[in-house]
Design a protein around this motif. Structure first.
Motif, short mmCIF file in Angstrom:
data_model
loop_
_atom_site.label_atom_id
_atom_site.label_comp_id
_atom_site.label_asym_id
_atom_site.label_seq_id
_atom_site.Cartn_x
_atom_site.Cartn_y
_atom_site.Cartn_z
N ARG A 15 0.84 -1.19 0.00
CA ARG A 15 0.00 0.00 0.00
C ARG A 15 0.88 1.24 0.00
NH1 ARG A 15 -2.65 -0.35 6.06
NH2 ARG A 15 -0.72 -0.50 7.24
N ARG A 21 -0.34 9.42 0.69
CA ARG A 21 -1.72 9.68 1.14
C ARG A 21 -1.91 11.16 1.47
NH1 ARG A 21 -0.78 4.90 4.12
NH2 ARG A 21 -0.61 6.09 6.05
N TRP A 22 -0.91 11.73 2.15
CA TRP A 22 -0.99 13.15 2.51
C TRP A 22 -1.01 14.02 1.26
CZ3 TRP A 22 2.64 16.99 1.42
CH2 TRP A 22 2.37 18.24 2.01
N GLY A 25 -4.39 13.73 -0.47
CA GLY A 25 -5.42 14.44 0.27
C GLY A 25 -5.31 15.94 0.10
N GLN A 123 -5.28 3.16 -4.65
CA GLN A 123 -5.31 3.68 -3.29
C GLN A 123 -5.08 5.19 -3.26
OE1 GLN A 123 -2.71 1.41 -0.66
NE2 GLN A 123 -3.14 -0.42 -1.86
N GLU A 124 -4.14 5.65 -4.08
CA GLU A 124 -3.88 7.09 -4.11
C GLU A 124 -5.12 7.85 -4.56
OE1 GLU A 124 -1.24 10.49 -6.40
OE2 GLU A 124 -0.74 8.39 -6.69
N HIS A 127 -7.78 8.04 -1.82
CA HIS A 127 -7.48 9.06 -0.81
C HIS A 127 -7.79 10.45 -1.34
CE1 HIS A 127 -5.80 6.66 2.43
NE2 HIS A 127 -5.12 5.96 1.54
N TYR A 128 -7.46 10.68 -2.60
CA TYR A 128 -7.76 11.97 -3.22
C TYR A 128 -9.25 12.22 -3.25
CZ TYR A 128 -8.59 15.26 -7.04
OH TYR A 128 -9.05 16.31 -7.80
N ALA A 130 -11.62 10.89 -1.44
CA ALA A 130 -12.19 11.06 -0.11
C ALA A 130 -11.97 12.47 0.41
CB ALA A 130 -11.58 10.04 0.85
N ALA A 131 -10.75 12.99 0.22
CA ALA A 131 -10.47 14.35 0.66
C ALA A 131 -11.28 15.36 -0.15
CB ALA A 131 -8.96 14.64 0.51
#
Length: 208
Positions: A15, A21-22, A25, A123-124, A127-128, A130-131
């Motif tokens: 992952r 992830r930061w 986001g 996954q990237e 995260h994008y 979701a933010a």
């Protein structure tokens, strides 16, 4: 904002890291605030994945070119001996089979690496998105605008991965005379698995 950004160095593990992830986001929040559609970042991630898979494939074939050459050369010798000289060469077949097994093992590992790259891209993007959605909710963007976002399920892996990465590990084994040598190898293995197979094999050679 245009162009394809490079694939993160942590791609390919189980992952993505906290850093990726930061970054995803932060980009999601920024794009939502600027009313930039999700499809722009989705395309960037997808194109980045395409480039990464192309680079992985090119590097793999360069690193294993000598093995492919050995397989093709030995296949040529085997086919000549069996089909033209009508002489069995079991030692050459065994050597050929070992190289083919090694090649398929290496290809399988490369395919796994490619699928891991795709999983990290998925996954990237998740995260994008979701933010992006959280920022949208705070900004109270009308539903009509949000409906233009990428539909659920349109993951980079869905759009990019094909049989090259998900199918049998038989890359470059379809180049003549390799397929014929593989047939001879399989026939030899069947003959070695019991008296019935051996008798059938001897009968087949006797008809030539």
């Amino acid at each position: 904002m245009s162009g394809v950004r490079s694939v993160p160095t942590d791609y390919g593990r189980s992952r993505v890291t906290a850093r990726t992830r930061w970054r995803a986001g932060r980009r999601g929040r920024r794009d939502a605030a600027a009313r930039i559609g999700i499809e722009h970042y989705t395309q960037q991630v997808r194109l980045g994945l395409v480039l990464a898979l192309e680079e992985l494939s090119a590097r793999f074939h360069t690193e294993h070119a000598a093995l492919v050459d050995r397989i093709c050369a030995e296949a040529g010798r085997i086919v000549t001996e069996y089909d033209q000289q009508h002489e069995p060469v079991p030692a050459a077949l065994a050597r050929f089979g070992g190289w083919v097994s090694r090649w398929r093992t290496e290809v399988t590992a490369c395919q796994q690496r490619g699928r891991a790259l795709a999983a990290c891209a998925d996954q990237e993007l998740a995260h994008y998105e979701a933010a992006y959605a959280r920022k949208e909710d705070r900004l109270r963007v009308p539903f009509e605008e949000r409906a233009e976002a990428t539909p659920p399920g349109a993951r980079p892996s869905d759009l990019v991965l094909d049989a090259t990465w998900t199918g049998e590990p038989d890359w470059r084994l379809d180049t003549p005379p390799v397929p014929r040598a593989l047939q001879l190898l399989e026939r030899q293995r069947r003959q070695d698995h019991g008296p019935a197979g051996s008798i059938a094999g001897r009968a087949e050679w006797g008809t030539r």
